[in-house]
Design a protein around this motif. Structure first.
Motif, mmCIF file in Angstrom:
data_model
loop_
_atom_site.group_PDB
_atom_site.id
_atom_site.type_symbol
_atom_site.label_atom_id
_atom_site.label_comp_id
_atom_site.label_asym_id
_atom_site.label_seq_id
_atom_site.Cartn_x
_atom_site.Cartn_y
_atom_site.Cartn_z
ATOM 1 N N VAL A 31 10.481 -33.063 -30.708
ATOM 2 C CA VAL A 31 10.595 -34.347 -31.391
ATOM 3 C C VAL A 31 11.337 -34.080 -32.694
ATOM 4 O O VAL A 31 10.884 -33.294 -33.524
ATOM 5 C CB VAL A 31 9.215 -34.980 -31.661
ATOM 6 N N GLY A 33 13.714 -35.853 -35.981
ATOM 7 C CA GLY A 33 14.236 -37.002 -36.698
ATOM 8 C C GLY A 33 13.232 -37.780 -37.490
ATOM 9 O O GLY A 33 12.108 -37.334 -37.712
ATOM 10 N N ALA A 34 13.661 -38.956 -37.914
ATOM 11 C CA ALA A 34 12.861 -39.882 -38.719
ATOM 12 C C ALA A 34 12.401 -39.210 -40.018
ATOM 13 O O ALA A 34 11.344 -39.523 -40.534
ATOM 14 C CB ALA A 34 11.686 -40.439 -37.921
ATOM 15 N N TRP A 93 9.159 -47.044 -33.909
ATOM 16 C CA TRP A 93 10.254 -46.125 -34.186
ATOM 17 C C TRP A 93 11.578 -46.771 -33.810
ATOM 18 O O TRP A 93 12.588 -46.471 -34.379
ATOM 19 C CB TRP A 93 10.069 -44.830 -33.419
ATOM 20 N N ASP A 110 17.618 -42.686 -35.165
ATOM 21 C CA ASP A 110 17.337 -41.584 -36.085
ATOM 22 C C ASP A 110 16.280 -40.623 -35.553
ATOM 23 O O ASP A 110 15.606 -39.936 -36.319
ATOM 24 C CB ASP A 110 16.927 -42.113 -37.457
ATOM 25 N N PHE A 111 16.115 -40.573 -34.232
ATOM 26 C CA PHE A 111 15.140 -39.659 -33.633
ATOM 27 C C PHE A 111 15.551 -39.289 -32.210
ATOM 28 O O PHE A 111 16.386 -39.938 -31.601
ATOM 29 C CB PHE A 111 13.735 -40.258 -33.611
ATOM 30 N N LYS A 112 14.926 -38.217 -31.738
ATOM 31 C CA LYS A 112 15.148 -37.749 -30.357
ATOM 32 C C LYS A 112 13.826 -37.177 -29.869
ATOM 33 O O LYS A 112 13.173 -36.421 -30.586
ATOM 34 C CB LYS A 112 16.235 -36.687 -30.354
#
Length: 116
Positions: A31, A33-34, A93, A110-112
């Motif tokens: 996980v 990002g953010a 998210w 802004d995440f993966k």
């Protein structure tokens, strides 16, 4: 009488199958990002209807504050992602799309999130 016994045994076996489906399975999660430090490690993977799933970290405190991440499929290749904190706050998210390069991953603005 014999048919009833066979029916009862069939129902019991089906219930056991359904219970096993609902049980979380061990997986490896990434996980990123953010604004949170990347999480790479063990997680519990819980499959839900329609390809949706949730993950929970194992052995580490959280995914950047979230103790559980839910990926809810809204249409083919598109999901709505939410994180649940220890305090019970369910934060959005945002939308994520399934990665074409790595189908185990869902990529948002802004995440993966990847689950192997």
């Amino acid at each position: 009488m014999k048919r009833i016994a066979v029916l009862i045994v069939s129902i019991v076996m089906m219930q056991q199958l359904l219970i096993e489906e609902a049980v979380a399975r061990s997986a490896r999660c990434v996980v990123v990002g953010a604004g949170a430090p990347p999480y790479q490690g063990k997680c519990e993977f819980s499959a839900e209807d329609g390809g949706s799933f949730s993950i929970t970290p194992v052995g580490k405190p959280a995914f950047g504050g979230a103790t559980q991440i839910s990926v809810a499929i809204v249409s083919p290749g598109v999901a709505e992602v939410r994180g649940l904190t220890r305090d019970g706050i369910n934060s959005r998210w945002g939308e994520a799309k399934r990665s074409k390069a790595d189908p185990a991953c869902w990529v948002g603005s802004d995440f993966k999130i990847c689950v192997y």
